[in-house]
Design an enzyme around this catalytic site. Structure first.
Site, PDB file in Angstrom:
ATOM      1  N   LYS A  15       0.870  -1.248   0.117  1.00 39.17           N
ATOM      2  CA  LYS A  15      -0.031   0.016  -0.058  1.00 39.17           C
ATOM      3  C   LYS A  15       0.935   1.271  -0.066  1.00 39.17           C
ATOM      4  O   LYS A  15       1.778   1.274  -0.505  1.00 39.17           O
ATOM      5  CB  LYS A  15      -1.053  -0.200   1.243  1.00 39.17           C
ATOM      6  CG  LYS A  15      -1.823  -1.484   1.260  1.00 39.17           C
ATOM      7  CD  LYS A  15      -2.740  -1.220   2.285  1.00 39.17           C
ATOM      8  CE  LYS A  15      -3.457  -2.620   2.556  1.00 39.17           C
ATOM      9  NZ  LYS A  15      -4.638  -2.842   2.942  1.00 39.17           N
ATOM     10  N   HIS A  98      -8.639  -3.838  -5.759  1.00 42.45           N
ATOM     11  CA  HIS A  98      -8.319  -3.768  -4.374  1.00 42.45           C
ATOM     12  C   HIS A  98      -9.544  -2.887  -3.857  1.00 42.45           C
ATOM     13  O   HIS A  98     -10.116  -2.181  -4.246  1.00 42.45           O
ATOM     14  CB  HIS A  98      -7.411  -3.326  -4.060  1.00 42.45           C
ATOM     15  CG  HIS A  98      -6.751  -3.579  -2.492  1.00 42.45           C
ATOM     16  ND1 HIS A  98      -7.368  -2.681  -1.508  1.00 42.45           N
ATOM     17  CD2 HIS A  98      -6.124  -4.464  -1.865  1.00 42.45           C
ATOM     18  CE1 HIS A  98      -7.122  -3.187  -0.376  1.00 42.45           C
ATOM     19  NE2 HIS A  98      -6.321  -4.400  -0.389  1.00 42.45           N
ATOM     20  N   GLU A 100      -9.704  -1.270  -1.419  1.00 40.51           N
ATOM     21  CA  GLU A 100      -9.461   0.476  -1.198  1.00 40.51           C
ATOM     22  C   GLU A 100      -9.649   1.157  -2.442  1.00 40.51           C
ATOM     23  O   GLU A 100     -10.020   2.314  -2.487  1.00 40.51           O
ATOM     24  CB  GLU A 100      -8.120   0.405  -0.680  1.00 40.51           C
ATOM     25  CG  GLU A 100      -8.192   0.070   0.989  1.00 40.51           C
ATOM     26  CD  GLU A 100      -6.648  -0.684   1.263  1.00 40.51           C
ATOM     27  OE1 GLU A 100      -5.839  -0.308   0.794  1.00 40.51           O
ATOM     28  OE2 GLU A 100      -6.936  -1.345   2.607  1.00 40.51           O
TER      29      GLU A 100
HETATM   30  C1  PEP Z   1      -5.105  -5.934   1.792  1.00 41.06           C
HETATM   31  O1  PEP Z   1      -5.268  -4.904   1.909  1.00 41.06           O
HETATM   32  O2  PEP Z   1      -5.072  -6.646   0.797  1.00 41.06           O
HETATM   33  C2  PEP Z   1      -4.783  -6.820   3.059  1.00 41.06           C
HETATM   34  C3  PEP Z   1      -5.064  -8.161   2.924  1.00 41.06           C
HETATM   35  O3  PEP Z   1      -4.407  -5.964   4.211  1.00 41.06           O
HETATM   36  P1  PEP Z   1      -4.391  -6.514   5.511  1.00 41.06           P
HETATM   37  O4  PEP Z   1      -3.571  -7.796   5.584  1.00 41.06           O
HETATM   38  O5  PEP Z   1      -3.773  -5.699   6.231  1.00 41.06           O
HETATM   39  O6  PEP Z   1      -5.835  -6.901   6.229  1.00 41.06           O
END
Ligand code: PEP
Length: 254
Positions: A15, A98, A100
């Site tokens: 990220k 994703h 987000e």
């Molecule tokens: C992601 O955002 O793809 C993810 C899996 O994040 P986290 O492992 O922090 O939940």
């Protein structure tokens, strides 16, 4: 033991984290730790660290990729990045859809489908994320949402193209919360997704396609998840930022 020919893929999504120096240091530290592992290891650094990470990963088992891309080749799209640019920087795969991107930046299935098509045409491996929100889960719409995301984000790609895609089931309510979905539920959903692939692209393709789980994966949970028949890897956010934790996840079977 699982009876499958699929080689699992364990992927890091960094990220908006890590400077160039931090990314390179991580990649260089990771390489000697994964020389003999029975899984593929993917890392998606931020754009600024993509090229230097790819240089650090050259001739090693670490596969470097982008976290997103635009569906156009070039043009007046301030702040965007193209498939050609990702490839030029050394990316071999790209995370698309994703949660987000879908929820914070309002990306639609239609836009994601155009990106998938573009990535395939440029020989950039798409890692397509799908997943339901907490509300959709509470309204018992999980399967409906996943079916819609999968069908609309993939469109009419061929079985050969589908075999190269990595799917990541990432329940939005589990991402970044510290609480992954229960393995029992994960298996049911992954089986459902594989059935969808089977119905549209055929049994051979369904047997080959990699389906990762993502959402708060940590070393203590990964073994149980990876042993599920339809889980072929994990996509890791938070726990992939620390070399020690990510290495423990990669070596889950030890
Ligand atoms: C992601 O955002 O793809 C993810 C899996 O994040 P986290 O492992 O922090 O939940």
């Amino acid at each position: 033991m699982k009876s499958t020919n699929r080689t699992p893929v364990i992927a890091a999504n960094w990220k908006m984290h890590k400077t160039i120096e931090e990314a390179v240091c991580f990649v260089k530290g990771l390489i000697p730790l994964i020389l003999n592992v029975p899984v593929k290891v993917y890392v998606a650094p931020p754009y600024t660290a993509l090229h230097s990470s790819a240089v650090a990963a050259r001739n090693s088992p670490v596969v470097i990729g982008g976290q997103n891309m635009n569906d156009e080749n070039e043009g007046a799209f301030t702040g965007e990045i193209s498939a050609n640019m990702l490839k030029d920087a050394g990316a071999e795969f790209v995370i698309l859809g994703h949660s987000e991107r879908r929820h914070l930046f309002n990306e639609t299935n239609d836009f994601i489908r155009r990106k998938v098509k573009k990535a395939l045409s440029k020989k950039l491996q798409p890692l397509l994320c799908i997943g339901e929100t907490k509300q959709e889960r509470e309204e018992e719409k999980t399967e409906q949402i996943l079916k819609q995301q999968l069908e609309e984000s993939l469109g009419d790609i061929s079985p050969e193209e589908m075999e190269t895609i990595i799917l990541a089931y990432e329940p939005v309510w589990a991402i970044g919360t510290g609480s992954p979905a229960l393995p029992k539920e994960v298996q049911v959903i992954h089986h459902f997704c594989r059935q969808l692939v089977r119905q549209k692209w055929g049994a051979d393709t369904a047997e080959k396609v990699i389906i990762q789980y993502g959402g708060s994966v940590h070393p203590q949970d990964v073994k149980e998840l990876m042993e599920l028949p339809d889980v072929d890897g994990v996509l890791v956010g938070g726990a992939s930022l620390t070399l020690d934790l990510f290495n423990q996840i990669i070596h889950y079977s030890r």
